[in-house]
Motif scaffolding. Structure first.
Motif, short mmCIF file in Angstrom:
data_model
loop_
_atom_site.label_atom_id
_atom_site.label_comp_id
_atom_site.label_asym_id
_atom_site.label_seq_id
_atom_site.Cartn_x
_atom_site.Cartn_y
_atom_site.Cartn_z
N ARG A 165 0.82 -1.21 0.00
CA ARG A 165 0.00 0.00 0.00
C ARG A 165 0.86 1.27 0.00
O ARG A 165 0.52 2.26 -0.63
CB ARG A 165 -0.92 -0.02 1.22
CG ARG A 165 -1.81 1.20 1.30
CD ARG A 165 -2.74 1.13 2.48
NE ARG A 165 -3.35 2.42 2.76
CZ ARG A 165 -4.43 2.89 2.16
NH1 ARG A 165 -5.02 2.16 1.24
NH2 ARG A 165 -4.92 4.07 2.46
N ARG A 199 -9.24 0.09 3.31
CA ARG A 199 -8.18 1.08 3.17
C ARG A 199 -8.27 1.91 1.88
O ARG A 199 -7.41 1.81 1.01
CB ARG A 199 -6.80 0.42 3.29
CG ARG A 199 -6.63 -0.29 4.60
CD ARG A 199 -5.31 -0.98 4.70
NE ARG A 199 -4.28 -0.16 5.28
CZ ARG A 199 -3.05 -0.56 5.49
NH1 ARG A 199 -2.69 -1.76 5.15
NH2 ARG A 199 -2.16 0.24 6.03
N PRO A 200 -9.30 2.73 1.78
CA PRO A 200 -9.43 3.57 0.58
C PRO A 200 -8.35 4.65 0.52
O PRO A 200 -7.60 4.86 1.47
CB PRO A 200 -10.81 4.19 0.74
CG PRO A 200 -11.12 4.11 2.19
CD PRO A 200 -10.36 2.95 2.74
N SER A 252 -5.25 10.48 8.62
CA SER A 252 -4.60 9.35 7.94
C SER A 252 -3.10 9.60 7.80
O SER A 252 -2.67 10.67 7.36
CB SER A 252 -5.25 9.19 6.55
OG SER A 252 -4.32 8.63 5.64
N VAL A 253 -2.32 8.59 8.16
CA VAL A 253 -0.86 8.69 8.06
C VAL A 253 -0.46 8.86 6.60
O VAL A 253 0.25 9.79 6.22
CB VAL A 253 -0.19 7.43 8.67
CG1 VAL A 253 1.31 7.45 8.43
CG2 VAL A 253 -0.52 7.31 10.14
N GLY A 254 -0.97 7.96 5.76
CA GLY A 254 -0.58 7.98 4.35
C GLY A 254 -1.01 9.26 3.66
O GLY A 254 -0.24 9.85 2.89
N VAL A 295 -9.15 1.72 14.36
CA VAL A 295 -8.47 2.31 13.20
C VAL A 295 -8.79 1.55 11.90
O VAL A 295 -9.12 2.14 10.88
CB VAL A 295 -6.94 2.40 13.43
CG1 VAL A 295 -6.24 2.97 12.20
CG2 VAL A 295 -6.64 3.26 14.66
N ASP A 327 -0.89 -0.91 15.25
CA ASP A 327 0.16 -1.85 14.88
C ASP A 327 0.70 -2.65 16.08
O ASP A 327 1.53 -3.55 15.90
CB ASP A 327 1.33 -1.12 14.19
CG ASP A 327 0.98 -0.71 12.77
OD1 ASP A 327 -0.07 -1.12 12.26
OD2 ASP A 327 1.78 0.05 12.16
N ASP A 360 -9.32 7.88 -0.64
CA ASP A 360 -10.11 9.07 -0.94
C ASP A 360 -9.49 10.35 -0.36
O ASP A 360 -9.56 11.42 -0.97
CB ASP A 360 -11.55 8.90 -0.44
CG ASP A 360 -11.61 8.51 1.03
OD1 ASP A 360 -10.84 7.63 1.44
OD2 ASP A 360 -12.42 9.11 1.77
N LEU A 361 -8.86 10.25 0.81
CA LEU A 361 -8.29 11.45 1.43
C LEU A 361 -7.07 11.95 0.64
O LEU A 361 -6.86 13.15 0.50
CB LEU A 361 -7.90 11.17 2.89
CG LEU A 361 -9.07 10.78 3.80
CD1 LEU A 361 -8.56 10.30 5.16
CD2 LEU A 361 -10.02 11.97 3.99
C1 UD1 Z 1 -0.06 3.55 8.05
C2 UD1 Z 1 0.97 2.50 8.40
C3 UD1 Z 1 0.31 1.30 9.06
C4 UD1 Z 1 -0.51 1.74 10.26
C5 UD1 Z 1 -1.47 2.85 9.86
C6 UD1 Z 1 -2.22 3.43 11.05
C7 UD1 Z 1 2.58 2.87 6.64
C8 UD1 Z 1 3.26 2.34 5.44
N1 UD1 Z 1 1.63 2.09 7.17
O1 UD1 Z 1 -0.94 2.97 7.10
O2 UD1 Z 1 1.34 0.41 9.50
O3 UD1 Z 1 -1.26 0.65 10.74
O4 UD1 Z 1 -0.75 3.93 9.25
O5 UD1 Z 1 -1.34 3.86 12.02
O6 UD1 Z 1 2.92 3.92 7.12
N2 UD1 Z 1 -8.40 5.88 5.32
C9 UD1 Z 1 -9.45 6.33 4.56
N3 UD1 Z 1 -9.17 7.06 3.44
C10 UD1 Z 1 -7.89 7.36 3.06
C11 UD1 Z 1 -6.83 6.92 3.86
C12 UD1 Z 1 -7.11 6.17 5.00
O7 UD1 Z 1 -10.61 6.06 4.87
O8 UD1 Z 1 -7.71 8.03 2.03
C13 UD1 Z 1 -8.69 5.06 6.53
C14 UD1 Z 1 -8.10 3.65 6.43
O9 UD1 Z 1 -8.96 2.79 5.73
C15 UD1 Z 1 -7.98 3.28 7.90
C16 UD1 Z 1 -7.64 4.63 8.55
O10 UD1 Z 1 -8.02 5.63 7.63
O11 UD1 Z 1 -9.20 2.79 8.39
C17 UD1 Z 1 -6.16 4.79 8.91
O12 UD1 Z 1 -5.40 4.63 7.73
P1 UD1 Z 1 -4.02 5.39 7.48
O13 UD1 Z 1 -3.68 6.19 8.69
O14 UD1 Z 1 -4.11 6.06 6.17
O15 UD1 Z 1 -3.04 4.18 7.39
P2 UD1 Z 1 -1.93 3.91 6.29
O16 UD1 Z 1 -1.24 5.18 5.95
O17 UD1 Z 1 -2.47 3.08 5.20
#
Ligand code: UD1
Length: 436
Positions: A105, A134-135, A179-181, A343, A321, A137-138
Protein backbone atom coordinates in the motif's frame (compact mmCIF):
# COMPACT_ATOMS: atom_id res chain seq x y z
CA UNK A 1 8.14 0.00 -18.46
CA UNK A 2 11.56 -0.63 -16.94
CA UNK A 3 11.97 -4.15 -15.65
CA UNK A 4 12.15 -4.37 -11.85
CA UNK A 5 14.97 -6.53 -10.46
CA UNK A 6 14.06 -9.74 -8.64
CA UNK A 7 13.66 -9.60 -4.87
CA UNK A 8 16.84 -10.55 -3.04
CA UNK A 9 14.96 -11.32 0.16
CA UNK A 10 13.23 -14.58 -0.61
CA UNK A 11 9.44 -14.46 -0.71
CA UNK A 12 9.36 -17.29 1.75
CA UNK A 13 6.44 -19.56 0.95
CA UNK A 14 8.28 -22.79 1.61
CA UNK A 15 9.25 -22.27 5.23
CA UNK A 16 7.55 -22.39 8.58
CA UNK A 17 8.67 -21.02 11.93
CA UNK A 18 8.96 -23.56 14.67
CA UNK A 19 8.80 -22.09 18.16
CA UNK A 20 9.18 -24.16 21.28
CA UNK A 21 7.80 -22.11 24.12
CA UNK A 22 8.73 -21.48 27.74
CA UNK A 23 12.37 -20.46 27.15
CA UNK A 24 13.36 -17.57 29.43
CA UNK A 25 14.84 -14.65 27.47
CA UNK A 26 17.65 -12.37 28.59
CA UNK A 27 20.08 -9.82 27.24
CA UNK A 28 19.91 -6.94 24.77
CA UNK A 29 18.51 -6.63 21.31
CA UNK A 30 19.17 -4.11 18.56
CA UNK A 31 16.14 -2.35 17.11
CA UNK A 32 16.20 -1.76 13.34
CA UNK A 33 15.19 1.34 11.41
CA UNK A 34 11.47 2.12 11.15
CA UNK A 35 9.71 0.38 8.26
CA UNK A 36 7.01 2.98 7.88
CA UNK A 37 9.48 5.87 7.94
CA UNK A 38 11.77 4.21 5.44
CA UNK A 39 8.92 3.49 3.00
CA UNK A 40 7.59 7.06 3.10
CA UNK A 41 11.09 8.53 2.85
CA UNK A 42 11.91 6.32 -0.15
CA UNK A 43 8.84 7.85 -1.85
CA UNK A 44 9.99 11.29 -0.67
CA UNK A 45 13.39 10.78 -2.30
CA UNK A 46 11.61 11.16 -5.67
CA UNK A 47 11.05 14.83 -4.82
CA UNK A 48 14.65 15.75 -5.55
CA UNK A 49 16.21 15.20 -8.97
CA UNK A 50 19.46 14.11 -7.41
CA UNK A 51 20.97 11.50 -5.13
CA UNK A 52 19.80 10.60 -1.62
CA UNK A 53 21.56 8.30 0.79
CA UNK A 54 19.39 6.71 3.49
CA UNK A 55 21.01 4.96 6.43
CA UNK A 56 19.53 2.65 9.08
CA UNK A 57 17.16 1.17 6.48
CA UNK A 58 15.77 -2.17 7.72
CA UNK A 59 16.13 -5.35 5.64
CA UNK A 60 12.53 -6.13 4.85
CA UNK A 61 10.40 -7.50 2.05
CA UNK A 62 8.40 -4.24 2.00
CA UNK A 63 11.60 -2.23 1.44
CA UNK A 64 12.57 -4.57 -1.40
CA UNK A 65 9.14 -4.16 -2.95
CA UNK A 66 9.31 -0.38 -2.66
CA UNK A 67 12.76 -0.51 -4.30
CA UNK A 68 11.20 -2.51 -7.14
CA UNK A 69 8.46 0.09 -7.57
CA UNK A 70 11.02 2.91 -7.74
CA UNK A 71 13.27 0.94 -10.09
CA UNK A 72 10.31 0.40 -12.43
CA UNK A 73 10.06 4.21 -12.70
CA UNK A 74 13.69 4.59 -13.83
CA UNK A 75 15.26 5.21 -10.42
CA UNK A 76 18.62 3.61 -9.61
CA UNK A 77 18.76 2.00 -6.19
CA UNK A 78 21.82 0.45 -4.58
CA UNK A 79 21.60 -1.27 -1.22
CA UNK A 80 24.70 -1.93 0.86
CA UNK A 81 23.91 -3.34 4.28
CA UNK A 82 21.47 -0.89 5.83
CA UNK A 83 22.31 1.95 3.45
CA UNK A 84 20.21 2.74 0.41
CA UNK A 85 21.49 4.99 -2.38
CA UNK A 86 18.64 6.41 -4.43
CA UNK A 87 19.51 8.16 -7.70
CA UNK A 88 16.46 9.88 -9.09
CA UNK A 89 17.90 11.84 -12.04
CA UNK A 90 16.43 9.37 -14.55
CA UNK A 91 12.87 9.43 -13.31
CA UNK A 92 10.99 8.83 -16.57
CA UNK A 93 7.98 6.68 -15.89
CA UNK A 94 4.81 7.88 -14.27
CA UNK A 95 2.81 4.67 -14.20
CA UNK A 96 3.48 2.24 -11.40
CA UNK A 97 2.93 -1.47 -12.13
CA UNK A 98 -0.18 -3.04 -10.60
CA UNK A 99 1.51 -6.28 -9.52
CA UNK A 100 3.87 -4.27 -7.27
CA UNK A 101 1.44 -1.63 -5.96
CA UNK A 102 -1.13 -4.31 -5.11
CA UNK A 103 1.39 -5.92 -2.75
CA UNK A 104 2.43 -2.76 -0.93
CA UNK A 105 0.00 0.00 0.00
CA UNK A 106 2.83 2.42 0.85
CA UNK A 107 3.84 2.42 -2.82
CA UNK A 108 0.70 4.49 -3.50
CA UNK A 109 2.41 7.31 -1.56
CA UNK A 110 4.63 7.99 -4.62
CA UNK A 111 1.65 9.73 -6.23
CA UNK A 112 2.51 13.09 -4.61
CA UNK A 113 6.21 13.15 -5.56
CA UNK A 114 5.48 11.88 -9.10
CA UNK A 115 2.91 14.60 -9.67
CA UNK A 116 5.29 17.31 -8.49
CA UNK A 117 8.24 16.02 -10.53
CA UNK A 118 6.49 15.02 -13.76
CA UNK A 119 3.09 16.69 -13.57
CA UNK A 120 1.49 13.30 -14.14
CA UNK A 121 1.07 10.05 -12.24
CA UNK A 122 -0.83 6.83 -12.92
CA UNK A 123 -1.01 4.57 -9.89
CA UNK A 124 -3.26 1.53 -9.56
CA UNK A 125 -5.59 1.61 -6.55
CA UNK A 126 -3.83 -0.33 -3.80
CA UNK A 127 -7.02 -2.39 -3.45
CA UNK A 128 -8.31 -4.29 -0.46
CA UNK A 129 -6.03 -5.96 2.02
CA UNK A 130 -6.24 -8.37 4.87
CA UNK A 131 -6.90 -5.69 7.50
CA UNK A 132 -9.65 -3.73 5.77
CA UNK A 133 -10.69 -1.78 2.69
CA UNK A 134 -8.18 1.08 3.17
CA UNK A 135 -9.43 3.57 0.58
CA UNK A 136 -7.33 6.46 -0.78
CA UNK A 137 -10.11 9.07 -0.94
CA UNK A 138 -8.29 11.45 1.43
CA UNK A 139 -5.14 11.39 -0.72
CA UNK A 140 -7.21 12.00 -3.86
CA UNK A 141 -9.39 14.80 -2.43
CA UNK A 142 -6.33 16.59 -1.04
CA UNK A 143 -4.49 16.47 -4.38
CA UNK A 144 -7.63 17.71 -6.15
CA UNK A 145 -7.89 20.69 -3.83
CA UNK A 146 -4.26 21.49 -4.70
CA UNK A 147 -5.35 21.80 -8.33
CA UNK A 148 -4.61 18.30 -9.64
CA UNK A 149 -7.04 16.71 -12.03
CA UNK A 150 -7.55 13.27 -10.50
CA UNK A 151 -9.92 10.57 -11.69
CA UNK A 152 -10.14 6.84 -11.28
CA UNK A 153 -10.56 4.69 -14.38
CA UNK A 154 -10.44 0.89 -14.54
CA UNK A 155 -8.90 0.68 -11.07
CA UNK A 156 -6.12 3.16 -11.81
CA UNK A 157 -5.77 6.63 -10.30
CA UNK A 158 -4.89 9.11 -13.08
CA UNK A 159 -3.53 12.42 -11.81
CA UNK A 160 -2.36 15.44 -13.81
CA UNK A 161 -1.33 18.97 -13.00
CA UNK A 162 -2.27 21.50 -15.64
CA UNK A 163 -1.10 25.04 -16.00
CA UNK A 164 2.07 26.99 -15.53
CA UNK A 165 5.11 24.90 -14.73
CA UNK A 166 2.89 21.91 -13.83
CA UNK A 167 2.95 23.09 -10.21
CA UNK A 168 0.33 22.17 -7.65
CA UNK A 169 -1.10 25.11 -5.71
CA UNK A 170 -0.78 25.58 -1.99
CA UNK A 171 -4.12 25.54 -0.17
CA UNK A 172 -5.81 24.68 3.14
CA UNK A 173 -6.77 21.02 3.47
CA UNK A 174 -8.81 19.55 6.31
CA UNK A 175 -8.44 15.77 6.57
CA UNK A 176 -11.66 14.06 7.71
CA UNK A 177 -9.43 11.53 9.49
CA UNK A 178 -5.77 11.91 10.49
CA UNK A 179 -4.60 9.35 7.94
CA UNK A 180 -0.86 8.69 8.06
CA UNK A 181 -0.58 7.98 4.35
CA UNK A 182 -2.73 10.93 3.23
CA UNK A 183 -0.78 13.30 5.49
CA UNK A 184 2.48 12.02 3.99
CA UNK A 185 1.24 12.16 0.38
CA UNK A 186 -0.04 15.71 0.74
CA UNK A 187 2.95 16.95 2.73
CA UNK A 188 5.29 15.65 0.01
CA UNK A 189 3.15 17.14 -2.75
CA UNK A 190 3.10 20.50 -0.97
CA UNK A 191 6.89 20.77 -0.64
CA UNK A 192 7.19 21.80 -4.32
CA UNK A 193 3.78 23.46 -4.71
CA UNK A 194 3.23 27.10 -5.50
CA UNK A 195 2.53 28.87 -2.18
CA UNK A 196 1.61 27.64 1.28
CA UNK A 197 -0.35 24.49 2.13
CA UNK A 198 -1.89 23.90 5.54
CA UNK A 199 -2.89 20.38 6.53
CA UNK A 200 -5.42 20.36 9.35
CA UNK A 201 -6.32 17.28 11.39
CA UNK A 202 -3.01 15.86 10.14
CA UNK A 203 -1.55 12.59 11.43
CA UNK A 204 0.98 13.12 14.23
CA UNK A 205 2.85 9.80 14.00
CA UNK A 206 6.65 9.86 14.49
CA UNK A 207 7.03 8.56 10.93
CA UNK A 208 5.31 11.72 9.64
CA UNK A 209 7.85 13.79 11.61
CA UNK A 210 10.68 11.67 10.20
CA UNK A 211 9.46 12.27 6.65
CA UNK A 212 9.13 16.00 7.37
CA UNK A 213 12.69 16.08 8.77
CA UNK A 214 13.96 14.29 5.67
CA UNK A 215 12.16 16.76 3.39
CA UNK A 216 13.51 19.66 5.47
CA UNK A 217 17.02 18.27 5.13
CA UNK A 218 16.47 18.44 1.34
CA UNK A 219 15.48 22.11 1.64
CA UNK A 220 11.69 21.90 2.13
CA UNK A 221 9.97 24.42 4.39
CA UNK A 222 7.71 22.49 6.75
CA UNK A 223 6.44 23.54 10.16
CA UNK A 224 4.25 21.77 12.70
CA UNK A 225 4.96 18.11 11.82
CA UNK A 226 4.06 16.11 14.92
CA UNK A 227 1.11 18.39 15.67
CA UNK A 228 -2.32 18.24 14.03
CA UNK A 229 -1.59 21.28 11.84
CA UNK A 230 1.28 21.15 9.37
CA UNK A 231 2.17 24.08 7.15
CA UNK A 232 4.35 23.73 4.11
CA UNK A 233 5.71 26.64 2.16
CA UNK A 234 6.43 25.36 -1.36
CA UNK A 235 9.94 25.77 -2.77
CA UNK A 236 11.16 25.48 -6.38
CA UNK A 237 13.46 22.48 -5.93
CA UNK A 238 15.02 20.20 -3.35
CA UNK A 239 18.59 18.99 -3.09
CA UNK A 240 20.56 15.80 -2.36
CA UNK A 241 20.83 14.62 1.23
CA UNK A 242 22.07 11.87 3.53
CA UNK A 243 19.51 10.90 6.15
CA UNK A 244 19.25 8.37 8.99
CA UNK A 245 15.90 6.62 9.59
CA UNK A 246 14.55 6.61 13.18
CA UNK A 247 14.32 3.34 15.16
CA UNK A 248 11.18 1.25 14.64
CA UNK A 249 8.80 1.87 17.56
CA UNK A 250 6.60 -1.09 16.57
CA UNK A 251 9.52 -3.52 16.51
CA UNK A 252 10.59 -2.09 19.89
CA UNK A 253 7.05 -2.50 21.26
CA UNK A 254 6.97 -6.09 20.00
CA UNK A 255 10.18 -6.88 21.93
CA UNK A 256 8.77 -5.25 25.09
CA UNK A 257 5.80 -7.61 24.79
CA UNK A 258 8.23 -10.51 24.20
CA UNK A 259 9.78 -9.68 27.58
CA UNK A 260 6.38 -9.43 29.27
CA UNK A 261 4.92 -12.61 27.78
CA UNK A 262 7.98 -14.73 28.67
CA UNK A 263 8.41 -13.07 32.10
CA UNK A 264 11.92 -12.07 31.05
CA UNK A 265 13.99 -8.96 31.65
CA UNK A 266 15.36 -7.69 28.33
CA UNK A 267 16.86 -4.45 27.06
CA UNK A 268 16.30 -2.81 23.67
CA UNK A 269 18.20 -0.11 21.89
CA UNK A 270 18.23 2.17 20.06
CA UNK A 271 14.71 3.39 20.82
CA UNK A 272 13.10 6.78 21.20
CA UNK A 273 11.08 6.21 24.40
CA UNK A 274 8.66 9.12 23.68
CA UNK A 275 7.50 7.26 20.57
CA UNK A 276 6.37 4.42 22.82
CA UNK A 277 4.50 6.44 25.45
CA UNK A 278 1.12 4.70 24.95
CA UNK A 279 2.68 1.23 24.78
CA UNK A 280 4.80 1.82 27.90
CA UNK A 281 1.79 3.26 29.76
CA UNK A 282 -0.25 0.11 29.03
CA UNK A 283 2.58 -2.23 30.09
CA UNK A 284 3.02 -0.24 33.31
CA UNK A 285 -0.73 -0.30 33.93
CA UNK A 286 -0.50 -4.10 33.63
CA UNK A 287 2.21 -4.17 36.29
CA UNK A 288 5.42 -4.39 34.25
CA UNK A 289 8.35 -2.14 35.10
CA UNK A 290 9.87 -0.23 32.19
CA UNK A 291 13.20 1.49 32.74
CA UNK A 292 14.80 4.00 30.44
CA UNK A 293 18.32 2.83 31.28
CA UNK A 294 20.43 5.14 29.19
CA UNK A 295 20.12 7.31 26.14
CA UNK A 296 17.97 5.54 23.53
CA UNK A 297 17.55 2.34 25.52
CA UNK A 298 14.65 0.68 27.36
CA UNK A 299 14.47 -2.33 29.67
CA UNK A 300 11.43 -4.31 30.73
CA UNK A 301 11.24 -6.08 34.07
CA UNK A 302 7.99 -8.00 34.13
CA UNK A 303 6.21 -8.94 37.32
CA UNK A 304 2.68 -10.15 38.07
CA UNK A 305 0.51 -8.84 35.26
CA UNK A 306 -3.07 -7.56 35.48
CA UNK A 307 -5.81 -7.25 32.86
CA UNK A 308 -6.42 -3.93 31.08
CA UNK A 309 -8.61 -2.44 28.36
CA UNK A 310 -7.11 -1.01 25.18
CA UNK A 311 -8.59 1.07 22.39
CA UNK A 312 -6.48 1.69 19.30
CA UNK A 313 -6.29 5.32 18.18
CA UNK A 314 -4.24 7.54 15.88
CA UNK A 315 -0.96 8.69 17.49
CA UNK A 316 -0.38 9.62 20.29
CA UNK A 317 -3.06 7.03 21.14
CA UNK A 318 -2.37 3.32 21.39
CA UNK A 319 -1.08 2.11 17.96
CA UNK A 320 -3.17 -0.31 15.93
CA UNK A 321 0.16 -1.85 14.88
CA UNK A 322 0.64 -3.10 18.50
CA UNK A 323 -2.92 -4.38 18.99
CA UNK A 324 -2.31 -8.00 17.96
CA UNK A 325 0.83 -8.33 20.11
CA UNK A 326 -1.03 -7.08 23.22
CA UNK A 327 -3.87 -9.49 22.42
CA UNK A 328 -1.37 -12.37 22.64
CA UNK A 329 -0.06 -11.03 25.95
CA UNK A 330 -3.48 -10.40 27.52
CA UNK A 331 -4.62 -13.89 26.53
CA UNK A 332 -2.48 -15.29 29.38
CA UNK A 333 -3.04 -12.51 31.94
CA UNK A 334 -5.51 -13.67 34.62
CA UNK A 335 -8.81 -11.76 34.49
CA UNK A 336 -10.82 -10.05 31.76
CA UNK A 337 -9.51 -7.53 29.26
CA UNK A 338 -11.13 -5.80 26.29
CA UNK A 339 -9.34 -4.65 23.13
CA UNK A 340 -11.26 -2.37 20.75
CA UNK A 341 -9.87 -1.84 17.26
CA UNK A 342 -11.02 1.54 15.94
CA UNK A 343 -8.47 2.31 13.20
CA UNK A 344 -9.02 -0.61 10.81
CA UNK A 345 -12.33 -2.41 10.42
CA UNK A 346 -10.97 -5.90 9.91
CA UNK A 347 -7.84 -6.33 11.94
CA UNK A 348 -8.72 -9.14 14.32
CA UNK A 349 -7.96 -12.26 12.25
CA UNK A 350 -5.38 -13.36 14.82
CA UNK A 351 -8.15 -14.03 17.36
CA UNK A 352 -9.10 -17.32 15.70
CA UNK A 353 -5.45 -18.42 15.59
CA UNK A 354 -4.83 -17.46 19.24
CA UNK A 355 -7.95 -19.40 20.21
CA UNK A 356 -6.48 -22.42 18.39
CA UNK A 357 -3.59 -22.14 20.85
CA UNK A 358 -6.00 -22.29 23.79
CA UNK A 359 -6.78 -18.58 24.29
CA UNK A 360 -10.29 -17.61 25.34
CA UNK A 361 -11.19 -14.58 23.21
CA UNK A 362 -14.68 -13.69 22.04
CA UNK A 363 -15.25 -11.25 19.21
CA UNK A 364 -18.16 -8.84 19.01
CA UNK A 365 -17.82 -6.33 16.19
CA UNK A 366 -14.53 -4.53 16.64
CA UNK A 367 -14.24 -5.56 20.31
CA UNK A 368 -12.29 -8.57 21.56
CA UNK A 369 -13.26 -9.84 25.02
CA UNK A 370 -10.30 -11.69 26.45
CA UNK A 371 -10.49 -14.03 29.45
CA UNK A 372 -6.95 -14.79 30.47
CA UNK A 373 -6.10 -18.52 30.48
CA UNK A 374 -3.36 -20.04 32.66
CA UNK A 375 -1.60 -21.59 29.67
CA UNK A 376 -1.44 -21.47 25.87
CA UNK A 377 -0.48 -24.63 24.03
CA UNK A 378 1.64 -24.87 20.90
CA UNK A 379 -0.31 -25.53 17.69
CA UNK A 380 -0.01 -25.20 13.92
CA UNK A 381 -1.10 -21.62 13.09
CA UNK A 382 -1.35 -19.39 10.04
CA UNK A 383 -0.15 -15.77 9.95
CA UNK A 384 -2.85 -13.66 8.32
CA UNK A 385 -1.14 -10.26 8.27
CA UNK A 386 2.07 -8.60 9.43
CA UNK A 387 1.25 -7.79 13.06
CA UNK A 388 -0.85 -10.95 13.45
CA UNK A 389 2.29 -12.91 12.57
CA UNK A 390 4.19 -11.14 15.37
CA UNK A 391 1.38 -11.91 17.81
CA UNK A 392 1.53 -15.61 16.96
CA UNK A 393 5.31 -15.68 17.43
CA UNK A 394 4.85 -14.05 20.85
CA UNK A 395 2.12 -16.53 21.77
CA UNK A 396 4.41 -19.36 20.65
CA UNK A 397 7.20 -18.08 22.94
CA UNK A 398 4.84 -18.34 25.93
CA UNK A 399 3.04 -21.57 24.98
CA UNK A 400 3.62 -25.06 26.30
CA UNK A 401 5.05 -27.19 23.46
CA UNK A 402 5.78 -26.34 19.85
CA UNK A 403 4.00 -23.85 17.60
CA UNK A 404 4.45 -24.07 13.84
CA UNK A 405 3.60 -20.87 11.98
CA UNK A 406 2.94 -20.65 8.26
CA UNK A 407 2.60 -17.49 6.16
CA UNK A 408 6.09 -16.14 6.88
CA UNK A 409 5.95 -13.65 4.01
CA UNK A 410 3.77 -11.52 6.31
CA UNK A 411 6.45 -11.53 9.03
CA UNK A 412 9.23 -10.80 6.53
CA UNK A 413 7.35 -7.74 5.27
CA UNK A 414 8.00 -5.86 8.48
CA UNK A 415 10.44 -7.55 10.90
CA UNK A 416 14.16 -7.49 10.23
CA UNK A 417 15.43 -10.98 11.21
CA UNK A 418 12.95 -11.38 14.07
CA UNK A 419 13.77 -15.01 14.72
CA UNK A 420 17.54 -14.35 14.75
CA UNK A 421 17.08 -11.54 17.26
CA UNK A 422 14.80 -13.66 19.46
CA UNK A 423 17.26 -16.58 19.28
CA UNK A 424 20.06 -14.27 20.44
CA UNK A 425 17.91 -13.55 23.53
CA UNK A 426 17.54 -17.28 24.20
CA UNK A 427 14.30 -18.16 22.38
CA UNK A 428 13.91 -21.55 20.81
CA UNK A 429 12.76 -20.48 17.36
CA UNK A 430 13.84 -21.76 13.95
CA UNK A 431 12.87 -21.30 10.34
CA UNK A 432 12.46 -24.65 8.67
CA UNK A 433 12.16 -25.12 4.94
CA UNK A 434 9.48 -27.72 4.59
CA UNK A 435 8.02 -27.96 1.13
CA UNK A 436 10.07 -27.55 -2.05
C1 UD1 B 1 -0.06 3.55 8.05
C2 UD1 B 1 0.97 2.50 8.40
C3 UD1 B 1 0.31 1.30 9.06
C4 UD1 B 1 -0.51 1.74 10.26
C5 UD1 B 1 -1.47 2.85 9.86
C6 UD1 B 1 -2.22 3.43 11.05
C7 UD1 B 1 2.58 2.87 6.64
C8 UD1 B 1 3.26 2.34 5.44
N1 UD1 B 1 1.63 2.09 7.17
O1 UD1 B 1 -0.94 2.97 7.10
O2 UD1 B 1 1.34 0.41 9.50
O3 UD1 B 1 -1.26 0.65 10.74
O4 UD1 B 1 -0.75 3.93 9.25
O5 UD1 B 1 -1.34 3.86 12.02
O6 UD1 B 1 2.92 3.92 7.12
N2 UD1 B 1 -8.40 5.88 5.32
C9 UD1 B 1 -9.45 6.33 4.56
N3 UD1 B 1 -9.17 7.06 3.44
C10 UD1 B 1 -7.89 7.36 3.06
C11 UD1 B 1 -6.83 6.92 3.86
C12 UD1 B 1 -7.11 6.17 5.00
O7 UD1 B 1 -10.61 6.06 4.87
O8 UD1 B 1 -7.71 8.03 2.03
C13 UD1 B 1 -8.69 5.06 6.53
C14 UD1 B 1 -8.10 3.65 6.43
O9 UD1 B 1 -8.96 2.79 5.73
C15 UD1 B 1 -7.98 3.28 7.90
C16 UD1 B 1 -7.64 4.63 8.55
O10 UD1 B 1 -8.02 5.63 7.63
O11 UD1 B 1 -9.20 2.79 8.39
C17 UD1 B 1 -6.16 4.79 8.91
O12 UD1 B 1 -5.40 4.63 7.73
P1 UD1 B 1 -4.02 5.39 7.48
O13 UD1 B 1 -3.68 6.19 8.69
O14 UD1 B 1 -4.11 6.06 6.17
O15 UD1 B 1 -3.04 4.18 7.39
P2 UD1 B 1 -1.93 3.91 6.29
O16 UD1 B 1 -1.24 5.18 5.95
O17 UD1 B 1 -2.47 3.08 5.20
Amino acid sequence: MIQAPPLSLAFDQNSVLQITGKARLSGSVKISGAKNSALAIMAGALLCADHCRLTNVPSLLDIERMSQVLTSLGIKITKTGHTLEIETQNLQQYDAPYDLVSQLRASFFIIGPLLTRLGIARIPLPGGCAIGARPVDLHVRGLQSMGADVHIEHGVVHAYVKGKGNRLKGTRIYLDYPSVGATETLMMAATLADGETTLENAAQEPEVIDLANFCRAMGARIKGAGTNTISIDGVKSLHAVEYEIIPDRIEAGTFLVAGAITQSAITLSPVIPEHLTAVIAKLEAMGAKIISTEHQSLSIIPGDLYPIDIETMPYPGFPTDMQAQFMALLSIVPGNSIISETVFENRLHHVAELNRMGANIRLKGNHAFISGVPQLSGAPVMATDLRASAALVLAGLAAEGTTTMQGLHHLDRGYDHLEGKLRSLGANIHRITEFQ
